[in-house]
Design a protein around this motif. Structure first.
Motif, PDB file in Angstrom:
ATOM      1  N   VAL A  86      53.425  72.664  38.670  1.00  8.90           N
ATOM      2  CA  VAL A  86      52.097  72.155  38.313  1.00  8.90           C
ATOM      3  C   VAL A  86      51.227  73.226  37.676  1.00  8.90           C
ATOM      4  O   VAL A  86      50.219  72.917  37.034  1.00  8.90           O
ATOM      5  N   THR A  87      51.605  74.487  37.850  1.00  4.66           N
ATOM      6  CA  THR A  87      50.879  75.572  37.185  1.00  4.66           C
ATOM      7  C   THR A  87      51.598  76.026  35.916  1.00  4.66           C
ATOM      8  O   THR A  87      51.270  77.062  35.350  1.00  4.66           O
ATOM      9  N   LYS A  88      52.617  75.235  35.523  1.00  2.55           N
ATOM     10  CA  LYS A  88      53.392  75.501  34.307  1.00  2.55           C
ATOM     11  C   LYS A  88      54.058  76.877  34.363  1.00  2.55           C
ATOM     12  O   LYS A  88      54.000  77.663  33.437  1.00  2.55           O
ATOM     13  N   THR A  89      54.685  77.128  35.498  1.00  2.00           N
ATOM     14  CA  THR A  89      55.468  78.345  35.670  1.00  2.00           C
ATOM     15  C   THR A  89      56.892  77.925  35.965  1.00  2.00           C
ATOM     16  O   THR A  89      57.145  77.246  36.964  1.00  2.00           O
ATOM     17  N   PHE A  90      57.802  78.341  35.102  1.00  2.00           N
ATOM     18  CA  PHE A  90      59.189  77.861  35.235  1.00  2.00           C
ATOM     19  C   PHE A  90      60.165  79.041  35.278  1.00  2.00           C
ATOM     20  O   PHE A  90      60.929  79.268  34.345  1.00  2.00           O
ATOM     21  N   PRO A  91      60.154  79.806  36.349  1.00  2.00           N
ATOM     22  CA  PRO A  91      61.114  80.914  36.451  1.00  2.00           C
ATOM     23  C   PRO A  91      62.511  80.395  36.753  1.00  2.00           C
ATOM     24  O   PRO A  91      62.689  79.443  37.513  1.00  2.00           O
ATOM     25  N   CYS A  92      63.478  81.010  36.165  1.00  2.00           N
ATOM     26  CA  CYS A  92      64.867  80.630  36.440  1.00  2.00           C
ATOM     27  C   CYS A  92      65.763  81.789  36.053  1.00  2.00           C
ATOM     28  O   CYS A  92      65.568  82.410  34.997  1.00  2.00           O
ATOM     29  N   SER A  93      66.735  82.088  36.901  1.00  2.00           N
ATOM     30  CA  SER A  93      67.617  83.226  36.654  1.00  2.00           C
ATOM     31  C   SER A  93      68.771  82.889  35.723  1.00  2.00           C
ATOM     32  O   SER A  93      69.514  83.762  35.310  1.00  2.00           O
ATOM     33  N   THR A  94      68.949  81.612  35.408  1.00  2.00           N
ATOM     34  CA  THR A  94      70.044  81.210  34.524  1.00  2.00           C
ATOM     35  C   THR A  94      69.492  80.583  33.253  1.00  2.00           C
ATOM     36  O   THR A  94      68.326  80.180  33.196  1.00  2.00           O
ATOM     37  N   ALA A  95      70.331  80.501  32.252  1.00  2.00           N
ATOM     38  CA  ALA A  95      69.914  79.905  30.981  1.00  2.00           C
ATOM     39  C   ALA A  95      69.713  78.412  31.160  1.00  2.00           C
ATOM     40  O   ALA A  95      70.588  77.696  31.636  1.00  2.00           O
ATOM     41  N   ALA A  96      68.541  77.916  30.795  1.00  2.00           N
ATOM     42  CA  ALA A  96      68.212  76.494  30.897  1.00  2.00           C
ATOM     43  C   ALA A  96      67.592  76.054  29.580  1.00  2.00           C
ATOM     44  O   ALA A  96      66.784  76.768  28.985  1.00  2.00           O
ATOM     45  N   ALA A  97      67.948  74.857  29.140  1.00  2.00           N
ATOM     46  CA  ALA A  97      67.532  74.406  27.807  1.00  2.00           C
ATOM     47  C   ALA A  97      66.068  74.018  27.754  1.00  2.00           C
ATOM     48  O   ALA A  97      65.394  74.263  26.755  1.00  2.00           O
ATOM     49  N   THR A  98      65.540  73.392  28.800  1.00  2.00           N
ATOM     50  CA  THR A  98      64.163  72.890  28.781  1.00  2.00           C
ATOM     51  C   THR A  98      63.388  73.403  29.986  1.00  2.00           C
ATOM     52  O   THR A  98      63.958  73.946  30.941  1.00  2.00           O
ATOM     53  N   GLN A 175      46.340  71.605  35.370  1.00  2.00           N
ATOM     54  CA  GLN A 175      45.632  71.775  34.103  1.00  2.00           C
ATOM     55  C   GLN A 175      46.452  71.193  32.962  1.00  2.00           C
ATOM     56  O   GLN A 175      47.670  71.097  33.038  1.00  2.00           O
ATOM     57  N   ASP A 176      45.737  70.784  31.923  1.00  2.00           N
ATOM     58  CA  ASP A 176      46.421  70.305  30.732  1.00  2.00           C
ATOM     59  C   ASP A 176      47.205  71.453  30.120  1.00  2.00           C
ATOM     60  O   ASP A 176      46.806  72.618  30.212  1.00  2.00           O
ATOM     61  N   ALA A 177      48.333  71.110  29.521  1.00  2.00           N
ATOM     62  CA  ALA A 177      49.209  72.148  28.980  1.00  2.00           C
ATOM     63  C   ALA A 177      49.323  72.017  27.472  1.00  2.00           C
ATOM     64  O   ALA A 177      49.513  70.925  26.939  1.00  2.00           O
ATOM     65  N   THR A 178      49.173  73.156  26.813  1.00  2.00           N
ATOM     66  CA  THR A 178      49.392  73.205  25.373  1.00  2.00           C
ATOM     67  C   THR A 178      50.155  74.491  25.069  1.00  2.00           C
ATOM     68  O   THR A 178      49.651  75.583  25.346  1.00  2.00           O
ATOM     69  N   PRO A 179      51.371  74.408  24.515  1.00  2.00           N
ATOM     70  CA  PRO A 179      52.091  73.166  24.216  1.00  2.00           C
ATOM     71  C   PRO A 179      52.609  72.498  25.491  1.00  2.00           C
ATOM     72  O   PRO A 179      52.627  73.114  26.551  1.00  2.00           O
TER      73      PRO A 179
END
Length: 202
Positions: A86-98, A175-179
Motif C-alpha cells: 500500500v506504500t508502493k514498496t515492492f522489495p524482492c530478492s528474485t527477478a520479477a516481471a511486474t 496514496q495515489d501512485a504515479t506511475p
C-alpha cells in the motif's frame, strides 16, 4: 550308660552358628538371581509401555510448536507484505516481471515458513464501485493471502485443517501512485485438491 558320641557330634554340628550361616548363604544365592531377573523383566515392560506414550507426547509438542510458529509467521508475513504494497514498496530478492509479482515474492519472503511450502495470492486494488475495476487509488483495497502446506518432521499426530495454514490481510492504499504499479491480480498454483475459494476479491 554308654555315651552315644555319634548322636552328640551330629547335634553339635547342626546347632553350630557356622552351619546356619552356610545354610542361609546357600538359600540366598540360589533365590537371588531369580528375583533379579523377574524385577528386571517387569521394569523393561513398564518402560516400554510408558516410553511409547511419552515419546508420542514429546513429538506432538514439538510438531504443534512448529505449526503454531509457522501460523504466526504467516499472519505477520502477509501484514508486512500488504503494508509494503500500500506504500508502493515492492522489495524482492528474485527477478520479477511486474510490481504485483514482486509483491507476491515479498510476501513469501516475509512469511518464511520453516516446515512447509508457501503459496501466495495478491489482489490488485480495485474501485469500490460495482462492477469493480482495477484502480490504484488512495483508499482502495489491496489484499494479500497466503497458504502454507505444513509438513512436520514426523507426522504421527493429526494437524488442524489437515496441516494447511491460511491467512489473509486487506489494507487500503495510502496514496495515489504515479506511475501506476504494474501487474494484475495473480496467485500461485496450489496442489491438487486445494483452491483459493477462501481468498476472495475485497
Amino acid at each position: 550308660q554308654a555315651l552315644d558320641w555319634h548322636a552328640l557330634l551330629n547335634f553339635t554340628i547342626r546347632a553350630s552358628p557356622g552351619f546356619r550361616v552356610r545354610h542361609h548363604q546357600c538359600v540366598s544365592r540360589t533365590s537371588q538371581p531369580h528375583r533379579v531377573r523377574t524385577e528386571s523383566g517387569a521394569a523393561a515392560v513398564e518402560f516400554a509401555l510408558v516410553s511409547t506414550l511419552l515419546f508420542t507426547l514429546l513429538i506432538a509438542i514439538i510438531q504443534y510448536g512448529l505449526y503454531f510458529n509457522d501460523s504466526i509467521s504467516a499472519r505477520q508475513g502477509v501484514r508486512e507484505a500488504a503494508r509494503s504494497g500500500v506504500t508502493k514498496t515492492f522489495p524482492c530478492s528474485t527477478a520479477a516481471a511486474t510490481d504485483m509479482d514482486k509483491l507476491r515474492c515479498n510476501a513469501k519472503v516475509q512469511v518464511g515458513a520453516l516446515m512447509g511450502t508457501t503459496y501466495v495470492k495478491v489482489f490488485y486494488p480495485t474501485a469500490t464501485a460495482t462492477p469493480a475495476t482495477p484502480a490504484w487509488v488512495k483508499g482502495n483495497a489491496l489484499k494479500v493471502c497466503a497458504a502454507v502446506s505444513f509438513n512436520g518432521p514426523i507426522n504421527l499426530v493429526p494437524m488442524p485443517n489437515q496441516g494447511w495454514i491460511r491467512t489473509q490481510t486487506t489494507m487500503a492504499v495510502e496514496q495515489d501512485a504515479t506511475p501506476l504499479p504494474t501487474g494484475a491480480t495473480l496467485s500461485d498454483t496450489l496442489p491438487a485438491g486445494q483452491n483459493w475459494d477462501w481468498c476472495t476479491q475485497p
